[in-house]
Enzyme design. Structure first.
Site, mmCIF file in Angstrom:
data_model
loop_
_atom_site.group_PDB
_atom_site.id
_atom_site.type_symbol
_atom_site.label_atom_id
_atom_site.label_comp_id
_atom_site.label_asym_id
_atom_site.label_seq_id
_atom_site.Cartn_x
_atom_site.Cartn_y
_atom_site.Cartn_z
ATOM 1 N N LYS A 253 33.123 -7.409 -15.132
ATOM 2 C CA LYS A 253 33.806 -6.637 -16.171
ATOM 3 C C LYS A 253 35.310 -6.886 -16.089
ATOM 4 C CE LYS A 253 30.422 -2.934 -16.702
ATOM 5 N NZ LYS A 253 30.064 -3.248 -18.099
ATOM 6 N N ARG A 327 18.745 -3.136 -18.258
ATOM 7 C CA ARG A 327 17.422 -3.483 -18.805
ATOM 8 C C ARG A 327 16.542 -4.156 -17.767
ATOM 9 N NH1 ARG A 327 20.246 -6.992 -23.465
ATOM 10 N NH2 ARG A 327 21.767 -5.354 -23.095
HETATM 11 N N1 BES Z 1 26.706 -0.069 -18.032
HETATM 12 C C1 BES Z 1 27.021 -0.944 -19.102
HETATM 13 C C2 BES Z 1 27.127 -0.235 -20.448
HETATM 14 C C3 BES Z 1 28.211 0.804 -20.588
HETATM 15 C C4 BES Z 1 29.402 0.478 -21.184
HETATM 16 C C5 BES Z 1 27.997 2.102 -20.160
HETATM 17 C C6 BES Z 1 30.394 1.438 -21.334
HETATM 18 C C7 BES Z 1 28.974 3.060 -20.294
HETATM 19 C C8 BES Z 1 30.163 2.737 -20.891
HETATM 20 C C9 BES Z 1 25.957 -2.018 -19.232
HETATM 21 O O1 BES Z 1 25.323 -2.391 -18.056
HETATM 22 C C10 BES Z 1 26.619 -3.235 -19.781
HETATM 23 O O2 BES Z 1 27.482 -3.747 -19.131
HETATM 24 N N2 BES Z 1 26.199 -3.671 -20.965
HETATM 25 C C11 BES Z 1 26.734 -4.798 -21.599
HETATM 26 C C12 BES Z 1 25.571 -5.614 -22.143
HETATM 27 C C13 BES Z 1 25.968 -6.963 -22.662
HETATM 28 C C14 BES Z 1 26.406 -7.854 -21.542
HETATM 29 C C15 BES Z 1 24.774 -7.548 -23.380
HETATM 30 C C16 BES Z 1 27.639 -4.344 -22.737
HETATM 31 O O3 BES Z 1 27.309 -3.394 -23.420
HETATM 32 O O4 BES Z 1 28.710 -4.942 -22.896
HETATM 33 ZN ZN ZN Z 2 26.376 -3.906 -16.982
#
Ligand code: BES
Ligand code: ZN
Ligand code: ZN
Length: 477
Positions: A253, A327
């Protein structure tokens, strides 16, 4: 935690009055009536005043706006309760006693908003912000059962907020499971933790894969609430995402993306809190809660983009983005749920930024294959509890985005409809009626909004309580 008790004392600190008819109120003195007469009803707000005996009192006039639905009225009163709590703390009260001339339904909502605001996560603060120690309510405000329900809501929601607020340094997969063990023992919930050997022997490749970059073992927790008077023959299964920290893994991230990622077990908090509340309330429902818990971290053993994992049902997944980890662990849990022959399965997960962008923090996205009847009960419960949800479609075309050249499925959809493609991925592993709740935006707030304080909200629990009540009533009719 401040509990709510009944009192037959005549001296009350918080007076909840009907602002539309305050002139005839028995609760407030002529002096306060005069004060209110000088204001326009539209400008009524909670205020503190010293009464003729020198005591602090807080006047909360409730003015019902026009054209409000029953559900929005309740939310208005919760917000009034939240303001009354803040005023009580501001005038440095330690305990309060509430009297009201409203209906018991509105009284409940007022106290709910009040008590849910009376929270702070202060274990790491040398000087913690003051909260009320006890909340007393006048005898005729609510019956004993309602007071006990209120206390149960507060207990389970605060439990959930506490574990969401707890950073990684204080909460790993093991202690997340341990927190569920502690409450389970007290309320007759059966607790089981599968242990790393079982996770390996069941070939839970999603959980093992995501956790590979961590020094700590993953956990897999199964809770069961099975009262003798359960109205359902097959269990309701709740699955929660338990990523105790989401760094993104090698798809790391960026920017501030990681700042709040201790909240990535908000789904686990929602389903643990929901079964806890069901047990506290002794609901006649057979419920099983499943939480896969991992850390999504980086070391030389961590999975990398392009790796292939095999989920416990044999499905191979090409991991094109290690940040789409939720997922992967949920798929093993959804496969595990099949053995229970569930009536239906609900999963709660802080799954996608896309759900956040779609609805903001005003509600959660939900989608799935459960019957329209179940979806309608969920919607009704969502409006009543103000833990609102909005449905997204799961049209088959979205599955195209998850095709992989070399594995059965990929974990990454395209740039659009990210909340739905995540749901589509989960659907692949369900073989029962199912709903998925994406609580990415509602599980953790950066700013307080009414009684939903900044930080972990404990969302999902009050929604499930209302849903369970409606489901029970539906079966019994
Ligand atoms: N935990 C995150 C989603 C999230 C984002 C939760 C902001 C709470 C606040 C999840 O694991 C994630 O990183 N999702 C990605 C998926 C993408 C890589 C397909 C996302 O939403 O950017
Ligand atoms: Zn994630
Ligand atoms: Zn995540």
């Amino acid at each position: 935690m401040a509990s709510i008790y009944k009192t037959n004392s005549l001296s009350h600190t918080v007076l909840l009055i009907d602002g539309n008819h305050f002139e005839s109120s028995q609760l407030i003195s002529p002096r306060i009536i005069e004060i209110l007469k000088k204001k326009s009803k539209k400008d009524f707000k909670v205020f503190g005043i010293i009464d003729e005996h020198g005591n602090d009192i807080i006047v909360a006039p409730f003015v019902s706006k026009e054209n409000r639905s029953a559900a929005t009225l309740l939310e208005d009163v919760r917000t009034l309760g939240s303001v009354a709590q803040k005023v009580s703390v501001a005038v440095q009260l330690e305990t309060i006693s509430v009297a009201s001339e409203l209906s018991s339904e509105l009284n409940f909502a007022f106290l709910e908003g009040f008590a849910l605001t009376n929270y702070s996560f202060s274990k790491y603060k040398s000087n913690s912000s003051p909260q009320l120690k006890d909340i007393y309510v006048q005898e005729n405000m609510l019956n004993d059962q309602a007071i006990s329900t209120l206390n149960h809501i507060v207990k389970s929601v605060f439990y959930a907020r506490d574990i969401v607020n707890e950073p990684l340094s204080g909460l790993n997969a093991k202690s997340l499971s341990g927190s569920a063990k502690s409450f389970s023992e007290n309320v007759g919930i059966q607790y089981q933790e599968l242990g790393i050997d079982t996770i390996r022997s069941l070939k839970m490749g999603g959980i093992l894969g995501v956790n590979k970059g961590s020094l700590n073992d993953p956990t897999f927790t199964v809770l069961e609430w099975k009262p003798e008077n359960a109205v359902n023959t097959n269990p309701i299964v709740l699955v929660g995402k338990g990523v105790v920290y989401d760094s993104g893994g090698y798809s790391i991230k960026v920017g501030d993306g990681m700042k709040t990622m201790k909240c990535d077990m908000g789904g686990a908090a929602a389903v643990f809190g929901s079964i806890y509340l069901a047990a506290l309330e002794k609901l006649p429902l057979h419920i099983i809660t499943i939480v896969p818990a991992v850390e999504n971290m980086i070391n030389e053993k961590a999975i990398v983009p392009g790796d292939i994992l095999t989920i416990s049902d044999g499905t191979t997944v090409e991991v094109l983005n290690t940040d789409a980890e939720g997922r992967l662990i949920l798929s093993d849990a959804l496969v595990y749920a099949r053995q229970f022959n569930p009536e239906f399965v609900f999963d709660f997960a802080t799954l996608t930024g896309a759900a956040m962008r779609a609805l903001g923090s005003e509600g959660a996205a939900f989608m799935g294959t459960a019957s329209q009847e179940i979806k309608d009960l969920v919607q009704a419960a969502a409006y009543y509890s103000h833990e609102r949800v909005s449905e997204m479609p799961l049209w088959e075309e979205y599955a195209e985005q998850l095709k992989s050249d070399i594995a059965d499925i990929s974990n990454l959809g395209g740039p659009l409809a990210g909340a739905i493609t995540a749901g589509k991925f989960l659907e692949h592993f369900t073989k029962y009626p199912w709903l998925h709740f994406d609580i990415a935006a509602t599980a953790f707030l950066s700013h307080s909004s009414s009684y939903r304080l900044a930080g972990g909200t404990g969302t999902g629990i009050r929604l499930m309580l209302e849903f369970f009540k409606r489901y029970i009533a539906n079966v019994q009719k």
